[in-house]
Write an enzyme that holds these catalytic residues in place. Structure first.
Site, PDB file in Angstrom:
ATOM      1  N   LEU A 285       0.850  -1.197   0.000  1.00 23.14           N
ATOM      2  CA  LEU A 285       0.000   0.000   0.000  1.00 23.14           C
ATOM      3  C   LEU A 285       0.880   1.240   0.000  1.00 23.14           C
ATOM      4  O   LEU A 285       0.961   1.987   0.976  1.00 23.14           O
ATOM      5  CB  LEU A 285      -0.942  -0.015   1.208  1.00 23.14           C
ATOM      6  CG  LEU A 285      -2.032  -1.071   1.164  1.00 23.14           C
ATOM      7  CD1 LEU A 285      -2.912  -0.992   2.395  1.00 23.14           C
ATOM      8  CD2 LEU A 285      -2.882  -0.940  -0.099  1.00 23.14           C
ATOM      9  N   HIS A 286       1.583   1.422  -1.095  1.00 26.13           N
ATOM     10  CA  HIS A 286       2.473   2.560  -1.278  1.00 26.13           C
ATOM     11  C   HIS A 286       2.180   3.178  -2.636  1.00 26.13           C
ATOM     12  O   HIS A 286       1.664   2.521  -3.533  1.00 26.13           O
ATOM     13  CB  HIS A 286       3.940   2.113  -1.217  1.00 26.13           C
ATOM     14  CG  HIS A 286       4.284   1.466   0.077  1.00 26.13           C
ATOM     15  ND1 HIS A 286       4.537   2.196   1.217  1.00 26.13           N
ATOM     16  CD2 HIS A 286       4.371   0.171   0.433  1.00 26.13           C
ATOM     17  CE1 HIS A 286       4.791   1.367   2.214  1.00 26.13           C
ATOM     18  NE2 HIS A 286       4.690   0.129   1.775  1.00 26.13           N
ATOM     19  N   ALA A 287       2.517   4.438  -2.791  1.00 26.25           N
ATOM     20  CA  ALA A 287       2.415   5.160  -4.049  1.00 26.25           C
ATOM     21  C   ALA A 287       1.029   5.014  -4.703  1.00 26.25           C
ATOM     22  O   ALA A 287       0.030   5.357  -4.101  1.00 26.25           O
ATOM     23  CB  ALA A 287       3.529   4.738  -4.990  1.00 26.25           C
TER      24      ALA A 287
ATOM     25  N   PRO B 282      -1.042   2.410  -5.472  1.00 23.49           N
ATOM     26  CA  PRO B 282      -2.096   1.664  -4.775  1.00 23.49           C
ATOM     27  C   PRO B 282      -2.657   2.417  -3.564  1.00 23.49           C
ATOM     28  O   PRO B 282      -3.863   2.411  -3.336  1.00 23.49           O
ATOM     29  CB  PRO B 282      -1.402   0.365  -4.359  1.00 23.49           C
ATOM     30  CG  PRO B 282      -0.327   0.189  -5.387  1.00 23.49           C
ATOM     31  CD  PRO B 282       0.159   1.581  -5.665  1.00 23.49           C
TER      32      PRO B 282
END
Length: 89
Positions: free
Chosen positions: A14-16, A18
């Site tokens: 759950l980075h950038a 997403p």
């Protein structure tokens, strides 16, 4: 309070991108959605920064929760999204 246990499918977690997609979807729901990883304090799922501070990586389990009218539908929608590889979208 209803909750869902979901495995993060995106390769970058759950980075950038997403995180941005999940935050946008969570913020659009009629209820406030919280998300947590492990036994840490939950954060607002509608916050990109909050999602990124979770440190949720590919394959990690997160727990999303909400309360109020429409909570179950909102959680189902967000759980389905988190369980997809959002990098490929």
């Amino acid at each position: 309070m209803p909750e869902r246990h979901v495995t993060v499918a995106s390769q970058v977690g759950l980075h950038a991108r997403p995180a941005a997609l999940v935050a946008k979807a969570a913020a659009a729901q009629p209820v406030s959605i919280m998300i947590r990883k492990d036994d840490r304090d939950p954060v607002d799922a509608g916050s990109i920064l909050g999602l990124m501070t979770l440190g949720a990586s590919h394959g990690d389990e997160v727990v999303i929760s909400a309360d109020g009218e429409g909570a179950d539908d909102a959680l189902d929608s967000l759980a389905e999204m988190i369980s997809r590889d959002l990098d490929a979208s």
